[in-house]
Write a protein that holds these residues in place. Sequence first.
Motif, PDB file in Angstrom:
ATOM      1  N   ALA A 142       0.815  -1.217   0.000  1.00 20.13           N
ATOM      2  CA  ALA A 142       0.000   0.000   0.000  1.00 20.13           C
ATOM      3  C   ALA A 142       0.846   1.263   0.000  1.00 20.13           C
ATOM      4  CB  ALA A 142      -0.930   0.002   1.213  1.00 20.13           C
ATOM      5  N   GLY A 143       2.173   1.116  -0.016  1.00 17.23           N
ATOM      6  CA  GLY A 143       3.069   2.268   0.028  1.00 17.23           C
ATOM      7  C   GLY A 143       3.373   2.800  -1.359  1.00 17.23           C
ATOM      8  N   GLY A 144       4.410   3.607  -1.424  1.00 19.27           N
ATOM      9  CA  GLY A 144       4.812   4.196  -2.692  1.00 19.27           C
ATOM     10  C   GLY A 144       4.203   5.572  -2.874  1.00 19.27           C
ATOM     11  N   PRO A 145       4.741   6.336  -3.824  1.00 18.41           N
ATOM     12  CA  PRO A 145       4.293   7.714  -4.017  1.00 18.41           C
ATOM     13  C   PRO A 145       2.805   7.850  -4.338  1.00 18.41           C
ATOM     14  CG  PRO A 145       6.237   7.248  -5.351  1.00 18.41           C
ATOM     15  CD  PRO A 145       5.817   5.965  -4.716  1.00 18.41           C
ATOM     16  N   ARG A 146       2.248   6.865  -5.027  1.00 17.25           N
ATOM     17  CA  ARG A 146       0.828   6.926  -5.373  1.00 17.25           C
ATOM     18  C   ARG A 146      -0.007   5.902  -4.609  1.00 17.25           C
ATOM     19  NH1 ARG A 146       3.234   6.785 -10.610  1.00 17.25           N
ATOM     20  NH2 ARG A 146       3.607   8.899 -11.312  1.00 17.25           N
ATOM     21  N   GLY A 147       0.570   5.319  -3.590  1.00 12.81           N
ATOM     22  CA  GLY A 147      -0.119   4.269  -2.849  1.00 12.81           C
ATOM     23  C   GLY A 147      -1.224   4.798  -1.955  1.00 12.81           C
ATOM     24  N   PRO A 148      -2.180   3.941  -1.631  1.00 12.09           N
ATOM     25  CA  PRO A 148      -3.301   4.371  -0.792  1.00 12.09           C
ATOM     26  C   PRO A 148      -2.899   4.750   0.628  1.00 12.09           C
ATOM     27  CG  PRO A 148      -3.414   2.010  -1.207  1.00 12.09           C
ATOM     28  CD  PRO A 148      -2.310   2.554  -2.071  1.00 12.09           C
ATOM     29  N   ALA A 149      -1.771   4.251   1.123  1.00 12.55           N
ATOM     30  CA  ALA A 149      -1.340   4.623   2.477  1.00 12.55           C
ATOM     31  C   ALA A 149      -1.078   6.126   2.546  1.00 12.55           C
ATOM     32  CB  ALA A 149      -0.094   3.848   2.878  1.00 12.55           C
ATOM     33  N   ARG A 150      -0.379   6.639   1.565  1.00 15.09           N
ATOM     34  CA  ARG A 150      -0.071   8.070   1.557  1.00 15.09           C
ATOM     35  C   ARG A 150      -1.319   8.910   1.318  1.00 15.09           C
ATOM     36  NH1 ARG A 150       5.970   8.195  -1.059  1.00 15.09           N
ATOM     37  NH2 ARG A 150       6.800   6.696   0.432  1.00 15.09           N
ATOM     38  N   SER A 151      -2.232   8.406   0.524  1.00 16.06           N
ATOM     39  CA  SER A 151      -3.485   9.116   0.273  1.00 16.06           C
ATOM     40  C   SER A 151      -4.297   9.231   1.565  1.00 16.06           C
ATOM     41  CB  SER A 151      -4.282   8.382  -0.807  1.00 16.06           C
ATOM     42  OG  SER A 151      -5.534   8.969  -0.987  1.00 16.06           O
ATOM     43  N   VAL A 152      -4.373   8.144   2.325  1.00 13.26           N
ATOM     44  CA  VAL A 152      -5.108   8.159   3.592  1.00 13.26           C
ATOM     45  C   VAL A 152      -4.449   9.121   4.577  1.00 13.26           C
ATOM     46  CG1 VAL A 152      -5.683   6.758   5.620  1.00 13.26           C
ATOM     47  CG2 VAL A 152      -6.122   5.867   3.332  1.00 13.26           C
ATOM     48  N   LEU A 153      -3.125   9.117   4.626  1.00 18.28           N
ATOM     49  CA  LEU A 153      -2.421  10.037   5.525  1.00 18.28           C
ATOM     50  C   LEU A 153      -2.688  11.495   5.145  1.00 18.28           C
ATOM     51  CD1 LEU A 153       1.018   8.276   5.985  1.00 18.28           C
ATOM     52  CD2 LEU A 153      -0.721   8.669   7.739  1.00 18.28           C
ATOM     53  N   LYS A 154      -2.661  11.780   3.857  1.00 18.94           N
ATOM     54  CA  LYS A 154      -2.878  13.156   3.405  1.00 18.94           C
ATOM     55  C   LYS A 154      -4.291  13.624   3.729  1.00 18.94           C
ATOM     56  CE  LYS A 154      -2.407  16.082  -0.664  1.00 18.94           C
ATOM     57  NZ  LYS A 154      -2.087  16.125  -2.092  1.00 18.94           N
ATOM     58  N   LYS A 155      -5.280  12.775   3.482  1.00 18.12           N
ATOM     59  CA  LYS A 155      -6.672  13.151   3.732  1.00 18.12           C
ATOM     60  C   LYS A 155      -6.983  13.270   5.220  1.00 18.12           C
ATOM     61  CE  LYS A 155      -8.413  11.089  -0.510  1.00 18.12           C
ATOM     62  NZ  LYS A 155      -9.176   9.971  -1.079  1.00 18.12           N
ATOM     63  N   SER A 156      -6.381  12.408   6.026  1.00 13.71           N
ATOM     64  CA  SER A 156      -6.702  12.381   7.457  1.00 13.71           C
ATOM     65  C   SER A 156      -5.834  13.309   8.286  1.00 13.71           C
ATOM     66  CB  SER A 156      -6.552  10.960   7.995  1.00 13.71           C
ATOM     67  OG  SER A 156      -5.186  10.565   7.965  1.00 13.71           O
ATOM     68  N   LYS A 157      -4.707  13.730   7.730  1.00 14.69           N
ATOM     69  CA  LYS A 157      -3.733  14.540   8.466  1.00 14.69           C
ATOM     70  C   LYS A 157      -3.239  13.805   9.717  1.00 14.69           C
ATOM     71  CE  LYS A 157      -5.376  18.969   6.745  1.00 14.69           C
ATOM     72  NZ  LYS A 157      -6.432  18.580   5.856  1.00 14.69           N
ATOM     73  N   ALA A 158      -3.156  12.479   9.603  1.00 16.02           N
ATOM     74  CA  ALA A 158      -2.685  11.656  10.721  1.00 16.02           C
ATOM     75  C   ALA A 158      -1.164  11.598  10.736  1.00 16.02           C
ATOM     76  CB  ALA A 158      -3.249  10.241  10.608  1.00 16.02           C
ATOM     77  N   ALA A 159      -0.607  11.519  11.923  1.00 16.25           N
ATOM     78  CA  ALA A 159       0.816  11.229  12.063  1.00 16.25           C
ATOM     79  C   ALA A 159       1.011   9.742  11.807  1.00 16.25           C
ATOM     80  CB  ALA A 159       1.288  11.606  13.461  1.00 16.25           C
ATOM     81  N   SER A 160       2.239   9.339  11.530  1.00 12.39           N
ATOM     82  CA  SER A 160       2.453   7.915  11.248  1.00 12.39           C
ATOM     83  C   SER A 160       3.775   7.421  11.803  1.00 12.39           C
ATOM     84  CB  SER A 160       2.402   7.652   9.740  1.00 12.39           C
ATOM     85  OG  SER A 160       3.489   8.280   9.086  1.00 12.39           O
ATOM     86  N   PHE A 161       3.763   6.144  12.104  1.00  8.74           N
ATOM     87  CA  PHE A 161       4.959   5.380  12.427  1.00  8.74           C
ATOM     88  C   PHE A 161       4.988   4.208  11.465  1.00  8.74           C
ATOM     89  CE2 PHE A 161       4.382   7.244  16.683  1.00  8.74           C
ATOM     90  CZ  PHE A 161       5.690   7.536  17.042  1.00  8.74           C
ATOM     91  N   MET A 162       6.163   3.638  11.278  1.00  7.88           N
ATOM     92  CA  MET A 162       6.298   2.395  10.535  1.00  7.88           C
ATOM     93  C   MET A 162       7.118   1.441  11.384  1.00  7.88           C
ATOM     94  SD  MET A 162       7.170   4.100   6.872  1.00  7.88           S
ATOM     95  CE  MET A 162       8.065   5.418   7.702  1.00  7.88           C
ATOM     96  N   THR A 163       6.786   0.164  11.293  1.00 13.22           N
ATOM     97  CA  THR A 163       7.641  -0.832  11.923  1.00 13.22           C
ATOM     98  C   THR A 163       8.874  -0.986  11.042  1.00 13.22           C
ATOM     99  OG1 THR A 163       6.675  -2.681  10.711  1.00 13.22           O
ATOM    100  CG2 THR A 163       5.620  -2.057  12.813  1.00 13.22           C
ATOM    101  N   TYR A 164       9.849  -1.766  11.501  1.00 15.53           N
ATOM    102  CA  TYR A 164      11.038  -1.997  10.673  1.00 15.53           C
ATOM    103  C   TYR A 164      10.647  -2.635   9.353  1.00 15.53           C
ATOM    104  CZ  TYR A 164      13.773  -0.696  14.711  1.00 15.53           C
ATOM    105  OH  TYR A 164      14.298   0.008  15.756  1.00 15.53           O
ATOM    106  N   ALA A 165       9.695  -3.567   9.390  1.00 18.80           N
ATOM    107  CA  ALA A 165       9.252  -4.230   8.157  1.00 18.80           C
ATOM    108  C   ALA A 165       8.424  -3.298   7.277  1.00 18.80           C
ATOM    109  CB  ALA A 165       8.440  -5.479   8.497  1.00 18.80           C
TER     110      ALA A 165
END
Length: 176
Positions: free
Chosen positions: A69-92
Amino acid sequence: ESVAPEPPASRLNVFRTDMPAELGQFKVTPLNTIRQPMWVKHGSLNEVAMRLVKAERPIIIFGGGAARAGGPRGPARSVLKKSKAASFMTYAGRGIVAPDDPLTFGSSLARGESAKLLDAADFVLIIGSDLTEGDLWRDAAGHRPGAVIVNIDPEVLAEGHPADRRVQADALEFLV
């Protein structure tokens, strides 16, 4: 005469409930006996979206299960942009969110400050991770009960705090 102890039984989840309680070396746990409630996929996204939109201090944690779900056009980034949520990632999950994203803390969950941030969040969404001790370097993430956990693995969904909500879904399908 010395007898070596038996190795611990591996766990096998099955979809049928008419299986015998023991199946060879596997301990059988029918999926309908998982302790925690799970939302069905149909209504899950709407409920999570509403909670995410209403939250003032939301945090999303992405694990390796959300890598697609990552990448420049992935839905993860879209959800973050729309929600203005902070994020963490695990090592994986490293790389799902760009390192220059202004609201990402990267893969710094092992730092003690992350527990304080998670405790201060009014909504925590964990996608594609079981938050192991290797990710946290402590026993618990630090978030309050009531997080939403999205994972495809029923074993992961069976663990955690009873007040947490669980969604059994592939991370990419859930975010799209």
